[in-house]
Design a protein around this motif. Structure first.
Motif, PDB file in Angstrom:
ATOM      1  N   GLN A  31       0.823  -1.214   0.000  1.00 57.86           N
ATOM      2  CA  GLN A  31       0.000   0.000   0.000  1.00 57.86           C
ATOM      3  C   GLN A  31       0.852   1.258   0.000  1.00 57.86           C
ATOM      4  O   GLN A  31       0.662   2.159  -0.815  1.00 57.86           O
ATOM      5  N   MET A  32       1.798   1.341   0.946  1.00 55.80           N
ATOM      6  CA  MET A  32       2.692   2.486   1.026  1.00 55.80           C
ATOM      7  C   MET A  32       4.136   1.996   0.882  1.00 55.80           C
ATOM      8  O   MET A  32       4.938   2.092   1.799  1.00 55.80           O
ATOM      9  N   HIS A  33       4.439   1.450  -0.269  1.00 52.96           N
ATOM     10  CA  HIS A  33       5.792   0.970  -0.526  1.00 52.96           C
ATOM     11  C   HIS A  33       6.682   2.144  -0.923  1.00 52.96           C
ATOM     12  O   HIS A  33       6.220   3.136  -1.496  1.00 52.96           O
ATOM     13  N   LEU A  36       6.510   3.419  -4.395  1.00 51.56           N
ATOM     14  CA  LEU A  36       5.324   4.217  -4.716  1.00 51.56           C
ATOM     15  C   LEU A  36       5.415   5.605  -4.087  1.00 51.56           C
ATOM     16  O   LEU A  36       5.038   6.609  -4.717  1.00 51.56           O
ATOM     17  N   ILE A  37       5.899   5.675  -2.848  1.00 50.98           N
ATOM     18  CA  ILE A  37       6.015   6.973  -2.178  1.00 50.98           C
ATOM     19  C   ILE A  37       6.947   7.897  -2.949  1.00 50.98           C
ATOM     20  O   ILE A  37       6.703   9.104  -3.066  1.00 50.98           O
ATOM     21  N   GLY A 631      -0.026   4.544   5.797  1.00 50.63           N
ATOM     22  CA  GLY A 631      -0.316   3.167   5.454  1.00 50.63           C
ATOM     23  C   GLY A 631      -0.764   2.327   6.624  1.00 50.63           C
ATOM     24  O   GLY A 631      -0.690   2.714   7.790  1.00 50.63           O
ATOM     25  N   SER A 682      -3.255   9.750   5.315  1.00 48.79           N
ATOM     26  CA  SER A 682      -3.202   8.756   4.242  1.00 48.79           C
ATOM     27  C   SER A 682      -4.498   7.963   4.186  1.00 48.79           C
ATOM     28  O   SER A 682      -5.187   7.782   5.195  1.00 48.79           O
ATOM     29  N   ASP A 686      -5.442   2.559   0.183  1.00 43.85           N
ATOM     30  CA  ASP A 686      -4.749   2.848  -1.067  1.00 43.85           C
ATOM     31  C   ASP A 686      -3.527   3.725  -0.829  1.00 43.85           C
ATOM     32  O   ASP A 686      -3.413   4.383   0.206  1.00 43.85           O
ATOM     33  N   CYS A 687      -2.641   3.742  -1.821  1.00 44.17           N
ATOM     34  CA  CYS A 687      -1.495   4.659  -1.775  1.00 44.17           C
ATOM     35  C   CYS A 687      -1.989   6.022  -2.226  1.00 44.17           C
ATOM     36  O   CYS A 687      -1.894   6.398  -3.410  1.00 44.17           O
ATOM     37  N   THR A 702      -1.039  11.026  -5.377  1.00 44.38           N
ATOM     38  CA  THR A 702      -1.007   9.633  -5.837  1.00 44.38           C
ATOM     39  C   THR A 702       0.357   9.347  -6.447  1.00 44.38           C
ATOM     40  O   THR A 702       1.073  10.272  -6.860  1.00 44.38           O
TER      41      THR A 702
END
Length: 767
Positions: A31-33, A36-37, A631, A682, A686-687, A702
């Motif tokens: 979700q908050m990898h 991705l961040i 997350g 957050s 989802d991210c 996003t």
């Protein structure tokens, strides 16, 4: 400058191993990898408010976003449609600071708290059939039992019947919707309302050693999602408090002030526990998603992570006086080797020997990088992060020799960087290094330098002499000893001169007139000297040690603003009294005394120390600045900042992973700059992150950037400002905060409250 990955692993490997690693929830990990961040970018701005957006919150399934603003509106937004669904005219007469969707009510009940000291409850089902702009509805419940601003609301997972409100009046109240729709009842006063769960009107502590005497103006509260009986509160002192609601007395009224109830734990970084500053306070407290950690955000300070359970092995519990003991030289420390915590290390079973060997080699490389940066005086920030990676990311893998070298190197780097409280961080590292090797020259030398930076020259001399004894032929140690001796001799000579020329000391003090500016500036300057400066440097005042100024203000974003009249509206509370005057601190006659009970002297509580610090942002302008876990796993920490940016750090190591421009407001009609991000929340699953601040929009973020990076811009596009320059600027603001900024703020507040400068009368010092 990136030489090492983050600790959440490779996305491809996580997906490949999900059949093998059955116990790990890959969905939560992704979700908050970090990958991705590092691609976060602003997707959209939501427009619908006409004032600062002071609160944003998600419902339990993430389908709705709720926001509260200075315009006294509550807006409900659709997550899937990215649009405004409903705007509610709440009827609040002041800024909304907090708002919540009540769980298990099909998202029909909404609560709000505001600067008018009211908590209002709205039933959204009453809006069915109304026009979009016809949002004025009568609240289904109205609670007017608070006497000062309501700064935070809390809800309990699975409980549709209650909401808790934290107010600056020093009380935390429990509102049960089943018991009534108004409070206090008609014909009664707010003092008769029996909704007080926590009465902390005699709960604030100047320092750990002092008994609680002052009102703890609550700024934030949170209820654990995993253990809902645990309640966390923070206010206008340095200590967050954890309470077990099952152990609290029954709800009561506020007719009589009571001693604060016993709490489960106090939380405060050790170096902040004995400051005694009236201006140091918390702006936000929150539990981690698993309820095992808490995050504290301080005004004029940094963000700190702490363990809820001090018995976990990764936190330290201390008592009054331990901070001074840390800075006092002892020839031999306990031979208890400093070891990192074992918890959380073996996430996938036992480590293989190959991985351990690779980790040790990586740590050696990082320490060498840090040492080269120290020698060359370049990339100090990244060198500190390299040491953090070794000690916090791989501490279990390395032996005492490498750990000792890393502690000493990081201590020297702290002292070179000189951000706020870096010297205190260096003292911690030197202490840990001496626990590994009590004959370490570098540990003693860096300790002497850290204490010297704090103005504690007598203590510094002890460590400098010890360093010289450990390495008699080292010229640096000899020079350090001589320099400290010269400073101490000069200070003693200055004291002697002032003592011989101190005729003004004997003048009668009665009737001596002090101007307001004298008290404001000299009080704040004296407070800084009390923190770090040696006593000899504070002897030149004949009233600084006697008078003390207590004040509490908030700035743009916390108060109403009248743009047309170019005035910021707000509240100011001033109290000028003699230092140590307990009768003034205790308040009205007949108040309870916490300094002794049945003749027993007050015993300070034990406090849980910091686990990690997150630095780089600036928190001085508003007292609603949030710090949040990102997350479902809470592996990253985020905070807003007064420079219009928001920051994301890796929780485990404190490494900065992302800095984004989140508020580009331009302050043309207010006294103070208003590019500020206050709220960072957050999405539950989802991210996706929502932020808000001083401007009137909500930003949605996003992972849509084409390439990963540490810096990404807001509506103005990619940000050109250097990351280190931005953080250095923020640290300068923090260091200036208590030297010039706050007194100026006070004078501005007097002007804003219709006091002309000519009407400010001087204060006459009391007997």
């Amino acid at each position: 400058m990136e030489q090492w990955p983050f600790h959440d692993g490779n996305v491809h490997n996580l997906l490949e191993n999900r059949r093998i690693d059955i116990g790990r929830d890959v969905g939560r990990s992704l979700q908050m990898h970090s990958s991705l961040i590092r691609r976060l970018s602003m997707e959209q701005e939501l427009e619908g408010h006409q004032g600062c957006v002071n609160a944003v919150a998600w419902n339990s399934n993430g389908s709705l976003l709720i926001s509260g603003s200075d315009d006294a509106l509550i807006n409900i937004w659709s997550y899937s449609g990215r649009k405004l669904l409903q705007s509610i005219e709440t009827g609040h007469s002041a800024n909304i600071f907090c708002t919540k969707l009540i769980p298990e009510t099909s998202d029909e009940l909404v609560a709000s708290g505001a600067g008018d000291a009211e908590v209002r409850l709205f039933n959204l089902s009453r809006l069915n059939g109304r026009g979009f702009n016809d949002g004025a509805i009568t609240p289904s419940a109205l609670y007017q039992c608070h006497t000062r601003r309501v700064k935070k609301l809390a809800v309990e997972v699975g409980n549709p019947n209650m909401v808790w409100s934290a107010s600056e009046d020093g009380t935390l109240r429990q509102h049960d919707f089943r018991e009534g729709t108004s409070c206090p009842p008609a014909g009664s006063s707010h003092q008769e309302c029996r909704s007080v769960l926590l009465d902390l009107r005699y709960g604030a502590k100047r320092s750990l050693a002092d008994p609680p005497r002052l009102t703890l103006a609550l700024k934030s509260c949170d209820i654990s999602s995993t253990r809902p009986h645990l309640l966390l509160v923070g206010g206008n002192d340095a200590f967050a408090r954890l309470y077990d609601r099952r152990m609290l007395p029954p709800l009561t009224s506020c007719r009589k002030r009571m001693l604060p109830p016993t709490c489960v734990n106090y939380f405060c970084p050790m170096h902040l526990s004995d400051r005694g500053r009236s201006s140091l306070h918390l702006t936000h407290v929150t539990f981690s998603p698993n309820g095992e950690e808490v995050l504290l955000s301080y005004s004029g300070e940094h963000v700190y992570l702490m363990d809820v359970n001090h018995a976990s092995g990764s936190s330290m519990q201390y008592t009054s006086g331990d901070a001074s003991k840390l800075m006092t030289f002892t020839p031999v420390l306990n031979k208890l080797e400093h070891r990192p915590p074992l918890s959380g290390v073996f996430q996938n079973g036992l480590r293989s020997r190959g991985k351990t060997a690779a980790g040790i080699e990586k740590c050696r490389m990082l320490v060498e990088i840090a040492k080269r940066s120290l020698d060359n005086r370049t990339n100090i920030f990244h060198a500190i992060e390299a040491c953090n990676e070794v000690l916090d990311g791989h501490g279990i893998d390395i032996g005492p020799t490498l750990r000792l070298e890393c502690f000493c190197t990081r201590a020297a780097l702290w002292l070179k960087r000189k951000w706020k409280n870096d010297a205190h961080m260096a003292i911690r590292d030197c202490h840990n290094a001496r626990r590994i090797d009590s004959s370490s020259f570098r540990a003693h030398y860096c300790m002497a330098e850290a204490l010297e930076q704090l103005g504690k020259h007598k203590e510094a001399l002890d460590f400098a002499v010890a360093a010289q004894c450990l390495s008699p032929y080292d010229t640096m140690a000899a020079e350090k000893v001589e320099n400290i001796k010269k400073h101490l001799a000069a200070a003693e000579a200055e004291i002697s001169i002032k003592a011989s020329d101190g005729s003004h000391k004997g003048e009668p003090r009665t009737g001596r007139v002090l101007s307001l500016s004298d008290i404001l500036y000299r009080s704040e300057a004296n407070s800084d000297a009390l923190q770090d400066g040696p006593r000899s440097e504070r002897e030149d005042s004949d009233f600084d040690e006697e008078l003390e100024l207590d004040y509490e203000t908030s700035m743009s974003g916390d108060e109403g603003r009248d743009v047309e009249s170019n005035i910021l509206h707000g509240s100011l509370n001033l109290r000028i009294h003699r230092r140590g005057d307990s009768t003034r601190e205790a308040g009205a006659c007949g108040s309870p005394s916490s300094s002794s009970q049945n003749g027993v002297a007050y015993q300070p509580e034990a406090v849980i120390d910091m686990k990690r610090r997150y630095a780089g942002h600036c928190n001085v302008g508003t007292d609603i600045k949030q710090a949040s876990f990102l997350g479902q796993r809470g592996e990253f920490v985020a905070s807003g900042s007064d420079d219009g940016r928001w920051f994301i750090w890796e929780k485990q190591t404190g490494k900065l992973i992302k800095m984004l421009l989140g508020d580009d407001a331009v302050a043309k009609n207010v006294v103070l700059s208003s590019a500020v991000v206050n709220c960072v929340q957050s999405h539950p699953f989802d991210c996706f992150v929502a932020t808000s601040g001083i401007d009137n929009t909500i930003k949605l973020w996003t992972p849509s950037a084409a390439v990963p990076s540490m810096v990404a811009g807001g509506s103005a596009g990619p940000e050109a400002a250097n990351v280190l320059e931005a953080m250095e600027s923020n640290q300068q603001k923090l260091c200036r905060n208590h030297e010039a900024f706050l007194p100026f703020e006070l004078l501005e507040r007097f002007r804003m409250h219709d006091f002309s400068e000519g009407s400010l009368q001087p204060f006459e010092e009391e007997e």
